[in-house]
Design an enzyme around this catalytic site. Structure first.
Site, PDB file in Angstrom:
ATOM      1  N   TRP A 105      17.671  31.462  14.452  1.00 19.05           N
ATOM      2  CA  TRP A 105      17.525  32.066  13.130  1.00 19.05           C
ATOM      3  C   TRP A 105      16.142  32.714  12.931  1.00 19.05           C
ATOM      4  O   TRP A 105      15.599  32.756  11.832  1.00 19.05           O
ATOM      5  CB  TRP A 105      17.809  31.039  12.024  1.00 19.05           C
ATOM      6  CG  TRP A 105      19.181  30.451  12.167  1.00 19.05           C
ATOM      7  CD1 TRP A 105      19.520  29.332  12.877  1.00 19.05           C
ATOM      8  CD2 TRP A 105      20.409  30.986  11.666  1.00 19.05           C
ATOM      9  NE1 TRP A 105      20.883  29.130  12.831  1.00 19.05           N
ATOM     10  CE2 TRP A 105      21.454  30.119  12.082  1.00 19.05           C
ATOM     11  CE3 TRP A 105      20.723  32.095  10.873  1.00 19.05           C
ATOM     12  CZ2 TRP A 105      22.788  30.346  11.758  1.00 19.05           C
ATOM     13  CZ3 TRP A 105      22.053  32.309  10.552  1.00 19.05           C
ATOM     14  CH2 TRP A 105      23.068  31.439  10.994  1.00 19.05           C
ATOM     15  N   LYS A 141      24.318  35.782  11.128  1.00 19.41           N
ATOM     16  CA  LYS A 141      24.160  36.485   9.846  1.00 19.41           C
ATOM     17  C   LYS A 141      23.291  37.704  10.060  1.00 19.41           C
ATOM     18  O   LYS A 141      22.609  37.848  11.081  1.00 19.41           O
ATOM     19  CB  LYS A 141      23.516  35.574   8.796  1.00 19.41           C
ATOM     20  CG  LYS A 141      24.433  34.551   8.164  1.00 19.41           C
ATOM     21  CD  LYS A 141      23.757  33.807   7.019  1.00 19.41           C
ATOM     22  CE  LYS A 141      24.712  32.805   6.377  1.00 19.41           C
ATOM     23  NZ  LYS A 141      24.064  32.071   5.261  1.00 19.41           N
ATOM     24  N   ASP A 357      48.623  45.302  -2.694  1.00 18.12           N
ATOM     25  CA  ASP A 357      48.492  44.555  -3.941  1.00 18.12           C
ATOM     26  C   ASP A 357      47.714  45.354  -4.982  1.00 18.12           C
ATOM     27  O   ASP A 357      46.812  46.125  -4.648  1.00 18.12           O
ATOM     28  CB  ASP A 357      47.753  43.232  -3.666  1.00 18.12           C
ATOM     29  CG  ASP A 357      47.459  42.458  -4.934  1.00 18.12           C
ATOM     30  OD1 ASP A 357      48.419  41.971  -5.559  1.00 18.12           O
ATOM     31  OD2 ASP A 357      46.277  42.388  -5.330  1.00 18.12           O
ATOM     32  N   GLU A 412      52.859  47.353  -5.062  1.00 13.36           N
ATOM     33  CA  GLU A 412      53.000  46.442  -6.192  1.00 13.36           C
ATOM     34  C   GLU A 412      52.399  47.159  -7.399  1.00 13.36           C
ATOM     35  O   GLU A 412      51.183  47.202  -7.575  1.00 13.36           O
ATOM     36  CB  GLU A 412      52.271  45.122  -5.926  1.00 13.36           C
ATOM     37  CG  GLU A 412      52.563  44.062  -6.967  1.00 13.36           C
ATOM     38  CD  GLU A 412      51.334  43.462  -7.620  1.00 13.36           C
ATOM     39  OE1 GLU A 412      51.466  42.435  -8.300  1.00 13.36           O
ATOM     40  OE2 GLU A 412      50.238  44.032  -7.490  1.00 13.36           O
TER      41      GLU A 412
END
Length: 698
Positions: A105, A141, A357, A412
Site C-alpha cells: 500500500w 485500489k 431496468d 422495463e
C-alpha cells in the site's frame, strides 16, 4: 401515409408478414406505422439527428469495435509478457498511484502518469522470474490527490471485475485482482433466439430453501434442471452486477464489471451460463444502466473527487426517489464505460441479452417520479424527454442488434413511449420487447378490491390486449415487484393463511384452496395466451410460492426467512403445490407446440359479463375461460374461425392439476357453419365454473 420529405433517402421495411412500408431515413418511420405521430415528425427528426450525431462521433473517433472494448483498455489487463497495464479515467485528480497488498500500500511505489484527457496509466513489470507481479486474489485500489487541497482519496478501480466483502472487518467491498491460472472455457454454443420467449426471472441468492445466500454452483446444479423441466427457454438473472446492499435486489450497483461475489466467483457464473446454454436456454442479464449506487468508498460516486466524473453534477445527477446517482449519457467516456459494459457481459460471460431496468427514468427528465402517464402523445416529446437518455438507449440497442443478431433486449418502462420496440432506423428505441407492467397491477387490484362476481371480463381483455401496434410486449401476472414485502404473491392473495394448514392432499379441499388453485391457473393461462408476445414468471411463483419476499435488513433483524425459495413444499409429494407446477409446465409445453406467443394477437370473440366467459383464438388454438364462481355451462356455444373437428389440448379441470374432472378430454367437438360472435362457425362445449379449455383441430 406520410409523404417522403424532399432530399431525404428512403428505405423499405417489412413491418409484418407481407406488409412492406416505405419510410424516410430521418427517424419519422414511426409515423408511417402510426399516423397519430405525424404532428410530432419534427421532434422525431430531431431525436434521430441526436442519435446520428453520437453514432458518427463514435465511428469517426475510435469506431465501435474499440469504443465498446473499453475493458481491454481501461482497468487491469495482463499482457503477453505478464506485465500488467492499468488505466483509469479520473479527470479531476492531480496524481494517482496503484496500491495494494502487492506493494504494501505504498503510494510512492507505483505512481501513474496522466495524459491530457485525465487518463492515468501504469505498466507493472513482471517479476524477475517472469511472473505477474500482482498475485491473483490480492487486494488493490487506486489512490488519487485532489486539486487545491492536496487531499488523498482511495477508490476501488472503476473497471474492476471482482470485489469481495468481509463483513467481519467492514461493510464495504475490497477490489480483488482476478487473474486465475485458468479461466472457465465455454463448451456450449449460444442457443438461437427463441421464437416465443418464455422468461424465468430468477435471483441466485434466494434460490435455496435454507435461510442463507445460495451460490452460482447451487443454482447450476439445483435450479437449472427445474427451469428446463418447466419448459422455460429464457432466464432473466437478477442482482448479478455487484451491489453493496443485498436488500436493494441488485438495483444499487457499485461495481458494474464485477459479478456479485456473494454467490461465488466469475468462473462459477460462466459455468452457470454455459450449462444453461447446454440446456437450450437463453440467459439475459438484468442490467442497471439507469442509475448507480451513491456509495463513495466502494462505488462510482465521487470517483475522482468530483461529483461529476461519471454523473451529472448537482441535483441533475441525483435520483430523489432512489437516492442514487444518474449517469451523464452525453459524456464520451461515460458512454464508453456503459457501452463497454454491455459488450463485456455479452463477450466475456456469454450473456444473450439484457432486461434494461429503469428505462422510464432514463427517458424522462422527471424520471417518472410522481408523473402519471395518461397515454397522450405530447407526453413523449418536448421538455419532458431526456434527449441524451433516449440517445444512449438507441445507440446501445442499435449496436447490440448489429453486433449480435440473436440478442434480446427488454425494456422495463411504465410510460409506453411510442416506438420503444421498433428499430432505431425507424426512429424507435430499438428494444425487442417491453414489459406489460399494467397486467400484474390489474390482477393485484382485482384480488384486493373486488369480489369474484364483480370481475369485469371486458376490462381484463382490454388490459391484456392494450399494446401498441407492431410492438412486442411480455405479459406476466407477477414479477419480483409484486412479491416484495408489503405485498404478497398471487397465491397468498388467493389463499392466505390456509396455505399453512390446508395444502396437503391428506386434508379436505377447502373452498378457499379450491378457489385459489383454480384462479391461479386461469389467471396465468389467460395472461399467457392473450397478454403479449412473450411471457414471464418470477422464480417460485410457478408453483404458487406463499408469503412474500424480504431480504435481510435492519428492519427484520437481518433475517433470511423470506429471502429464499421454499422448493421443499414443491418437492413434498403430499402437498398441493405440485399441481400448480405441473399446470405451469403444461402451459409452457402447449405454447411450445402451438407457438401462440410469436403469432398475431388473439382474436377475442366473446367477453360476456353475466356468464364471466372469455373466448379467443390465437395460433389456431381456441381458448375458452369460465371465470364464474359457481355457474357451469352445458352446450355453451362459442364461435370459431376454422371449420372441422376439435379436441382438447389443455384442460385446467384435469385431476393432474387438482381439477374436478368434470370434462372428458376424449370428447370430439364438431363445428357447425353459421355466424356466431362474428365467426363463420360455432361449436358447443361443456365449460365448468372456474375452468379453462384449450381446443385445437384434431
Amino acid at each position: 401515409m406520410a409523404m417522403p420529405s424532399p432530399n431525404v433517402s428512403t428505405f423499405q421495411e417489412e413491418v409484418s408478414p407481407g406488409r412492406v412500408l416505405t419510410m424516410d431515413a430521418d427517424g419519422t418511420g414511426l409515423s408511417v406505422i402510426d399516423p397519430w405521430l405525424e404532428p410530432f415528425n419534427d421532434a422525431l427528426r430531431e431525436r434521430y439527428a441526436t442519435f446520428e450525431k453520437s453514432d458518427k462521433q463514435i465511428e469517426d473517433t475510435l469506431g465501435y469495435e474499440e469504443f465498446t472494448k473499453g475493458y481491454e483498455y481501461y482497468g487491469f489487463n495482463v499482457q503477453k509478457d505478464n506485465s500488467v497495464m492499468y488505466r483509469e479515467w479520473a479527470p479531476n485528480a492531480v496524481t494517482a498511484s496503484l496500491v495494494g497488498d502487492f506493494n504494501n500500500w505504498d503510494v510512492n511505489a507505483h505512481v501513474m502518469t496522466r495524459d491530457k484527457y485525465g487518463v492515468f496509466e501504469i505498466l507493472v513489470d513482471p517479476t524477475a522470474d517472469g511472473k505477474v507481479a500482482i498475485p491473483h486474489g490480492s487486494k488493490i485500489k487506486i489512490t488519487m490527490t485532489m486539486p487545491r487541497t492536496g487531499e488523498r482519496i482511495y477508490r476501488l478501480p472503476a473497471w474492476i471485475n471482482y470485489v469481495t466483502q468481509d463483513l467481519n472487518v467492514s461493510a464495504t467491498y475490497d477490489a480483488i485482482f482476478w487473474n486465475p491460472e485458468s479461466h472457465y472455457v465455454f463448451k456450449n454454443a449460444r442457443p438461437k433466439r427463441p421464437e416465443s420467449i418464455r422468461v424465468y426471472e430468477a435471483h441466485v441468492g434466494i434460490s435455496s430453501p435454507e435461510p442463507r445466500c445460495a451460490t452460482y454452483k447451487e443454482f447450476t446444479k439445483n435450479i437449472l434442471p427445474r427451469i428446463a423441466y418447466d419448459g422455460y427457454n429464457t432466464i432473466q438473472l437478477m442482482a448479478v452486477m455487484e451491489h453493496a446492499y443485498y436488500a436493494s435486489f441488485g438495483y444499487q450497483v457499485t461495481s458494474f464489471f464485477a459479478p456479485s461475489s456473494r454467490y461465488g466467483t466469475p468462473e462459477d457464473l460462466k459455468e452457470l451460463i454455459d450449462t444453461a446454454h447446454g440446456l437450450g436456454i437463453t440467459v439475459l442479464l438484468d442490467l442497471v444502466h439507469s442509475h448507480a449506487c451513491k456509495n463513495v468508498a466502494d462505488g462510482l460516486n465521487m470517483f475522482d473527487g468530483s461529483d461529476h466524473c461519471y454523473f451529472h453534477a448537482g441535483p441533475k445527477g441525483r435520483h430523489e426517489l432512489w437516492d442514487s446517482r444518474l449517469f451523464n449519457y452525453g459524456n464520451f467516456e461515460v458512454m464508453r464505460f456503459l457501452m463497454s459494459n454491455l459488450r463485456y457481459w455479452m463477450d466475456v460471460f456469454q450473456f444473450d441479452g439484457f432486461r434494461f431496468d429503469g428505462v422510464t427514468s432514463m427517458l424522462y427528465k422527471h424520471h417518472g417520479i410522481g408523473y402519471g402517464f395518461s397515454g397522450g402523445y405530447h407526453e413523449y416529446f418536448g421538455d419532458n424527454v431526456d434527449d441524451e437518455g433516449v440517445m444512449y438507449i438507441q445507440i446501445a440497442n442499435n449496436f447490440l442488434h448489429k453486433k449480435y443478431p440473436d440478442v434480446v433486449t427488454i425494456a422495463e418502462d411504465v410510460s409506453g413511449m411510442p416506438g420503444s420496440c421498433r428499430p432505431v432506423r425507424e426512429g424507435g428505441l430499438g428494444f425487442d420487447y417491453r414489459l406489460s407492467m399494467a397486467i400484474p397491477d390489474m390482477w393485484i387490484k382485482m384480488l384486493k378490491e373486488q369480489s369474484d362476481d364483480d370481475w369485469n371480463m371486458g376490462n381484463v381483455v382490454h388490459i391484456l390486449t392494450n399494446r401498441r401496434y407492431l410492438e412486442k410486449t411480455i405479459g406476466y401476472c407477477e414479477s419480483h415487484d409484486q412479491a416484495l414485502v408489503g405485498d404478497k404473491t398471487l397465491a397468498f392473495w388467493l389463499m392466505d393463511k390456509e396455505m399453512y394448514t390446508n395444502m396437503s392432499d391428506l386434508t379436505p379441499l377447502t373452498p378457499i384452496i379450491d378457489r385459489g388453485i383454480a384462479l391461479h391457473k386461469l389467471i396465468r393461462m389467460v395472461t399467457h395466451g392473450l397478454g403479449g408476445e412473450g411471457y414471464l414468471n418470477f422464480e417460485g411463483n410457478e408453483f404458487g410460492h406463499p408469503e412474500w419476499l424480504d431480504f435481510p435488513r435492519a428492519g427484520n433483524d437481518s433475517s433470511f426467512q423470506y429471502a429464499r425459495r421454499q422448493w421443499n413444499v414443491l418437492d413434498d409429494k403430499l402437498l398441493r403445490y405440485k399441481y400448480l407446477n405441473e399446470w405451469d409446465r403444461a402451459m409452457q409445453m402447449t405454447e411450445e407446440r402451438f407457438g401462440w406467443l410469436h403469432s398475431p394477437q388473439g382474436y377475442v370473440s366473446r367477453k360476456n359479463e353475466g356468464d364471466k366467459i372469455i373466448v379467443f383464438e390465437r395460433a389456431n388454438v381456441l381458448f375458452i375461460f369460465n371465470f364464474h364462481p359457481t355457474q357451469s355451462f352445458t352446450d355453451y356455444r362459442v364461435g370459431v374461425d376454422q371449420a372441422g373437428k376439435y379436441k382438447i389440448v389443455l384442460n385446467s379441470d384435469d385431476k393432474q392439476f387438482l381439477g374436478h374432472e368434470r370434462v372428458d378430454n376424449s370428447t370430439e367437438f364438431f363445428t357447425t357453419p353459421g355466424d356466431w360472435d362474428s365467426r363463420p362457425n360455432w361449436l358447443q362445449v361443456y365449460i365448468p365454473s372456474r375452468t379453462c379449455l384449450l381446443l385445437a383441430k384434431a
